[in-house]
Scaffold this active site. Structure first.
Site, short mmCIF file in Angstrom:
data_model
loop_
_atom_site.label_atom_id
_atom_site.label_comp_id
_atom_site.label_asym_id
_atom_site.label_seq_id
_atom_site.Cartn_x
_atom_site.Cartn_y
_atom_site.Cartn_z
N HIS A 1 117.89 83.57 -160.47
CA HIS A 1 118.08 85.01 -160.67
C HIS A 1 117.70 85.43 -162.09
CE1 HIS A 1 120.36 84.84 -156.88
NE2 HIS A 1 120.16 86.13 -156.81
N LYS B 1 129.25 83.32 -150.89
CA LYS B 1 130.70 83.20 -150.74
C LYS B 1 131.40 84.18 -151.68
CE LYS B 1 133.24 79.61 -152.35
NZ LYS B 1 133.74 78.24 -152.48
#
Lengths: 280, 189
Positions: B36, B100
């Site tokens: 990222h 998650k």
């Protein structure tokens, strides 16, 4: 079988096989959840995962956790640090354990999971001299350990006073704060009182108790039942996505405190509540 | 259980609602912290994410007989990618983010605007997640980011999860957090 191999087998079985009572509780919970719900699907996935891990003898969770051994003190010589370390080393080589041990100062990995104080070993006094000496292992992952908490009563932000009602409020607050993080449904080990260090120690020890076990103190046994019921009515559910099953069990102990301190300590265990006992 | 097959078109993604259980088949790509950051800093990636899926995952992958084999592939906590995800969604055209714990309001807004969903995988279920990976197509940035942070290309079959954030602006995490907190307060009133 050598003692190293016995400990190695204990690590292998603890890592790849969920205790019977925990697995049965998840199965029961799955049946209770509504048809087609995400809760049911998640619990089914967990059960499939456990069956697969047992069949393939692989870790049932990728975080194989902190290895904590509870050893009968009569086995102090036989099950010593050298033996336990050797078993951990072999278990890592065989893939029963992830490389899961990091130096806290320089960040390097102890690739064999062995370092000063790792694995953790506690020697305990047997309750009766006639009992067969045992070794118990619990494997607790980081996601669940990060969710353990300690409260100090009174807690004005919660409005929790120095009584059992205040204690209960802390425990339920911990359940609310854990949602979405510690992989639910979980198990709580709780210590009321003690100093800060014994609080965490005794709370974690409660995780060794079977799910069917109730406290011998009727007041605490009542509290265990009532908190379990209340927690499961919060609607948090498996993985925090809603449902009837937030906790599988609540195990509470108490220790005396000094007048000035009143700690409530909660050890959170995720669904992957890996614990196993063997006689040596 | 709703079956989703790659490529994931905008219409079927937009029809998903928070709470839907899904089963994903096709190619999914892993990417976490370093991936990222690299993308946000303007780095080039050779993967086409258009109508694709991104998995926040640090897998354990080993090479056996010249082939990559996935040993464990559970989800990692997604909140760390909050600062980067809205821009990634806007620029890459990704439709499914798997992870998650959920993501923030800015990511939810980007999902609404561009038509994407967040799927919660089952935390800790390392064995089933790994078993749903049928083949490893390849890997990018293995040397640069390391094995746990590299961009792996997995062919998955029946990878299970729950839509936790949908393109209509609903987050199941927010909904459950507010209803459970309300219930908690009720106990003491």
């Amino acid at each position: 079988m050598s003692t190293v191999d016995k400990i190695l087998a204990l690590i292998r079985d603890t890592s790849s096989s969920l205790p019977d009572d925990v697995e049965k509780a998840i199965l029961k919970a799955m049946r209770r959840e509504e048809k087609g719900s995400s809760a049911k699907m998640i619990l089914k996935t967990i059960l499939d995962n456990c069956a697969l891990a047992r069949e393939n003898v692989t870790p049932l969770c990728q975080d194989t956790g902190t290895l904590t051994f509870f050893v009968d003190s009569r086995l102090r010589k036989k099950v010593n640090r050298k033996v336990v370390s050797e078993a951990a080393r072999k278990a890592t080589e065989k893939g029963y354990l992830r490389k899961n041990c990091i130096d806290s100062v320089d960040g390097r990995s102890y690739d064999d999971n062995v370092a000063e104080g790792a694995p953790v070993i506690h020697y305990f006094e047997p309750e009766s001299p006639d009992s067969r000496p045992t070794v118990t292992l619990i494997m607790k992952g980081g996601g669940s350990e990060n969710m353990s908490r300690q409260y100090s009563l009174p807690d004005s932000s919660l409005g929790a006073g120095r009584d059992l009602k205040g204690v209960e409020k802390c425990i339920l607050d911990a359940v609310v704060k854990t949602q979405g993080y510690g992989c639910a449904p979980g198990i709580l080990g709780v210590c009321i009182g003690g100093d800060r260090a014994t609080g965490y120690e005794i709370a974690k020890e409660q995780l060794l108790r079977g799910l069917a076990d109730s406290s011998k103190d009727p007041r605490l046994a009542k509290m265990e039942k009532s908190i379990l019921k209340k927690a499961n009515s919060l609607g948090i559910g498996p993985m925090g996505l809603g449902g009837k099953t937030t906790l599988l069990g609540v195990k509470i102990a108490s220790r005396p405190r000094v007048p000035a301190s009143f700690f409530v300590t909660i050890a959170y265990m995720c669904w992957a509540g890996r614990r196993r006992t063997v006689e040596i | 259980m709703i079956e989703l097959k790659y490529p994931f078109d905008e219409k079927s993604i937009r029809s998903l609602k928070a709470g839907d259980a899904v089963s994903i088949t096709g190619v999914i790509h892993t990417g976490r912290d370093k991936f990222h950051k690299y993308f946000a800093d303007g780095g080039r990636i050779n993967v086409d994410f258009k109508d694709g899926a991104l998995f926040h995952c640090g897998p354990v992958v080993v090479k056996r007989g010249g082939e990559w084999k996935v040993v464990a592939a559970g989800p990692t906590t997604s909140v760390r990618e909050n600062p980067y995800e809205p821009e990634f969604i806007a620029k890459s055209g990704v439709r499914i983010i798997i992870g998650k714990g959920g993501m923030d309001a800015a990511t939810l807004e980007a999902m609404r605007k561009y038509g994407a969903v967040y799927v919660q995988a089952v935390g800790g279920a390392a064995a089933v997640s790994a078993a749903s990976v049928k083949r490893v197509q390849g890997v990018d940035f293995l040397d640069e980011f390391g094995a746990a942070e590299a961009c792996w290309h997995f062919e998955v079959e029946g990878f299970r999860g729950v839509v936790a954030m949908d393109s209509g602006g609903t987050s199941l995490f927010d909904r459950v957090a507010s209803s459970s907190h309300k219930k908690f307060l009720e106990f003491y009133n």
